[in-house]
Design an enzyme around this catalytic site. Sequence first.
Site, mmCIF file in Angstrom:
data_model
loop_
_atom_site.group_PDB
_atom_site.id
_atom_site.type_symbol
_atom_site.label_atom_id
_atom_site.label_comp_id
_atom_site.label_asym_id
_atom_site.label_seq_id
_atom_site.Cartn_x
_atom_site.Cartn_y
_atom_site.Cartn_z
ATOM 1 N NE ARG A 228 -4.167 -1.579 -0.044
ATOM 2 C CZ ARG A 228 -4.439 -2.780 -0.707
ATOM 3 N NH1 ARG A 228 -3.433 -2.695 -1.364
ATOM 4 N NH2 ARG A 228 -5.604 -3.336 -0.518
ATOM 5 C CG HIS A 276 -2.898 -0.880 -6.833
ATOM 6 N ND1 HIS A 276 -3.170 -0.224 -5.770
ATOM 7 C CD2 HIS A 276 -2.936 -2.107 -6.714
ATOM 8 C CE1 HIS A 276 -3.606 -1.076 -5.082
ATOM 9 N NE2 HIS A 276 -3.428 -2.209 -5.601
HETATM 10 P P1 NAP Z 1 -1.908 -11.723 5.178
HETATM 11 O O1 NAP Z 1 -2.129 -12.956 4.641
HETATM 12 O O2 NAP Z 1 -3.038 -10.989 5.823
HETATM 13 O O3 NAP Z 1 -0.324 -11.532 5.636
HETATM 14 C C1 NAP Z 1 0.092 -10.369 6.252
HETATM 15 C C2 NAP Z 1 1.384 -10.777 6.834
HETATM 16 O O4 NAP Z 1 1.849 -9.587 7.387
HETATM 17 C C3 NAP Z 1 1.476 -11.691 8.064
HETATM 18 O O5 NAP Z 1 2.680 -12.405 7.664
HETATM 19 C C4 NAP Z 1 1.326 -10.822 9.142
HETATM 20 O O6 NAP Z 1 2.149 -11.375 10.311
HETATM 21 C C5 NAP Z 1 2.253 -9.831 8.533
HETATM 22 N N1 NAP Z 1 2.153 -8.383 9.520
HETATM 23 C C6 NAP Z 1 1.004 -7.705 9.914
HETATM 24 N N2 NAP Z 1 1.313 -6.779 10.689
HETATM 25 C C7 NAP Z 1 2.452 -7.061 11.192
HETATM 26 C C8 NAP Z 1 3.503 -6.016 11.811
HETATM 27 N N3 NAP Z 1 3.071 -4.945 12.463
HETATM 28 N N4 NAP Z 1 4.598 -6.425 11.926
HETATM 29 C C9 NAP Z 1 5.410 -7.402 11.261
HETATM 30 N N5 NAP Z 1 4.273 -8.389 10.500
HETATM 31 C C10 NAP Z 1 3.182 -7.834 10.252
HETATM 32 O O7 NAP Z 1 -2.080 -10.714 3.889
HETATM 33 P P2 NAP Z 1 -1.567 -10.775 2.264
HETATM 34 O O8 NAP Z 1 -2.970 -11.708 1.524
HETATM 35 O O9 NAP Z 1 -0.242 -11.496 2.092
HETATM 36 O O10 NAP Z 1 -1.854 -9.366 1.516
HETATM 37 C C11 NAP Z 1 -0.773 -8.355 2.165
HETATM 38 C C12 NAP Z 1 -1.047 -6.949 1.427
HETATM 39 O O11 NAP Z 1 -0.813 -6.944 0.078
HETATM 40 C C13 NAP Z 1 -2.553 -6.793 1.562
HETATM 41 O O12 NAP Z 1 -2.974 -6.223 2.940
HETATM 42 C C14 NAP Z 1 -2.771 -5.704 0.644
HETATM 43 O O13 NAP Z 1 -2.303 -4.398 0.813
HETATM 44 C C15 NAP Z 1 -1.474 -6.051 -0.485
HETATM 45 N N6 NAP Z 1 -1.927 -6.313 -1.773
HETATM 46 C C16 NAP Z 1 -1.432 -5.457 -2.740
HETATM 47 C C17 NAP Z 1 -1.677 -5.936 -4.136
HETATM 48 C C18 NAP Z 1 -1.318 -5.204 -5.404
HETATM 49 O O14 NAP Z 1 -1.597 -5.747 -6.535
HETATM 50 N N7 NAP Z 1 -0.177 -4.281 -5.008
HETATM 51 C C19 NAP Z 1 -2.706 -7.001 -4.522
HETATM 52 C C20 NAP Z 1 -3.277 -7.680 -3.164
HETATM 53 C C21 NAP Z 1 -2.714 -7.391 -1.999
HETATM 54 P P3 NAP Z 1 1.368 -12.697 11.059
HETATM 55 O O15 NAP Z 1 1.464 -13.972 10.121
HETATM 56 O O16 NAP Z 1 2.368 -12.912 12.248
HETATM 57 O O17 NAP Z 1 0.028 -12.153 11.357
HETATM 58 C C1 GLV Z 2 -5.061 -5.132 -4.218
HETATM 59 O O1 GLV Z 2 -4.421 -4.400 -3.814
HETATM 60 C C2 GLV Z 2 -5.981 -5.883 -3.237
HETATM 61 O O2 GLV Z 2 -5.816 -5.522 -1.984
HETATM 62 O O3 GLV Z 2 -6.493 -6.810 -3.597
#
Ligand code: NAP
Ligand code: GLV
Length: 313
Positions: A228, A276
Site C-alpha cells: 500500500r 497498482h
Molecule cells: P496476510 O495473509 O494477511 O499477511 C500479512 C502478513 O503481514 C502476515 O505475515 C503478518 O504477520 C504480517 N504482519 C502484519 N502486521 C505486521 C506487523 N505489524 N509487523 C510484522 N508483520 C506484520 O496478507 P496478504 O494476503 O499476504 O496481503 C498483504 C497485503 O498486500 C494486503 O494487505 C494488500 O495491502 C497488499 N496487496 C497488494 C496487491 C497489489 O496488487 N499491489 C494485491 C493484493 C494485496 P503474522 O503472520 O504474524 O500475522
Molecule cells: C489489491 O491491492 C488488493 O488488496 O486486492
Amino acid sequence: MSIVLSGRWPAAEQQQWLRLLQEALPGEDWCLAPPADAVQAAAVDIAIVANPEPGVLQGLPNLRLIQSLWAGVDRLLQDPTLPPEVPLARMVDPAMNEAMVHTALWAVLALHRGFFDLHAQQGQSLWRQPQQLRAAEWRVMVLGMGQLGGRVAQALAAQGYAVSGWSRRPADCAGVQTLHGAEGLAQGLAAADTVINLLPLTEQTRDFFNAARLTTMKRGACLVNLARGAHVVEDDLLAALDSGQLSRAVLDVFRQEPLPADHPFWQHPRVTVLPHCAAQTDPRSAAAVVRTNVLALRAGQPLAHRVHRPRGY
Ligand code: NAP
Ligand code: GLV
C-alpha cells in the site's frame, strides 16, 4: 435472502463480476448497491464488495457477511459506518498469489542483474557490461509472510536468492530465514539488497518506510513496494534515493492513486512506477472463493479468510 454487490468499478467490469458470481451461485438472488427500497435492503444478508464508497453498507439490518473482493481491507476498515459486528472476509485468490509471485520475481531479477540500469543505458547508446552476481549473493527481505509474502519468499528462495521473511509472530518457511520483532527487522533490513513490502496497511504499519527506517536499510539497497502507498513516506523515500541511501525503488502503490501527473516519482531516474497492477483479483478464480464462503454461511460452517478487525488484517 439476497446478496448485494458493490464496488468502485466501470459498469462493464461490474457486469462481468455479476455474471460470474451468478454462474457460481445460481440459486441466489442478487441486487446492486444501493438496494432499491427498504424491503430489498431487509432481504440482503450478504454483501460482496470491492472497495465500495463509505456508507454503502449502512441500512442493511440483516447483514451476516461482508466478503471483500480485495485482499487488503484497509480502506474498508476506515469506513466509520461499517457494521461492527458483521463478519468480514477478504479475498485470497490463487491467481492473485501467482501474479504477485511473478511481479516480485521480475522486480528482484531486474534489480539483481541490473536490468533497469541496462535499459537506461540503451537510451544513451551506452555499451557497458555490469558485474554479474549470483542469486545466492543477493539478499532479499520480504516484509509480511502471509498469503502473498510467504509465497513470494518461497519462490525467490527456489531461484537461489538468500531470502529472509519478517512477520509479526514467529513463522516457519522452508528455505527462508524467518524473522520477527524489532530485532529481526533491524537484522534483516541491515543485510538486504532488496526489501519487498507485503505488509497489510494497519495502524502499526502506516508510514513504515519513514526517514528513520530507511536509514536502517543497507546503504544502496532497493525497495519494492507491492502493498500500500501509505506504507511509504514519499518525501522521505525521495530523499533517501537522492542521497544514495537507496539505489532504486519499484513502486506499485501510492498514497494517491492514480499517481498525479506532476508527481516526482514519474520522472525520477531511479524509480519504476507500476499502476497498482502487481496482483489483481482474477474474477474467474475469485468467484469460486466467494462461492465457498457463501455456501459456508448458508450451511452454518466457519468462514474462510476472516479479517481480525482489531488487528486490521
Ligand atoms: P496476510 O495473509 O494477511 O499477511 C500479512 C502478513 O503481514 C502476515 O505475515 C503478518 O504477520 C504480517 N504482519 C502484519 N502486521 C505486521 C506487523 N505489524 N509487523 C510484522 N508483520 C506484520 O496478507 P496478504 O494476503 O499476504 O496481503 C498483504 C497485503 O498486500 C494486503 O494487505 C494488500 O495491502 C497488499 N496487496 C497488494 C496487491 C497489489 O496488487 N499491489 C494485491 C493484493 C494485496 P503474522 O503472520 O504474524 O500475522
Ligand atoms: C489489491 O491491492 C488488493 O488488496 O486486492
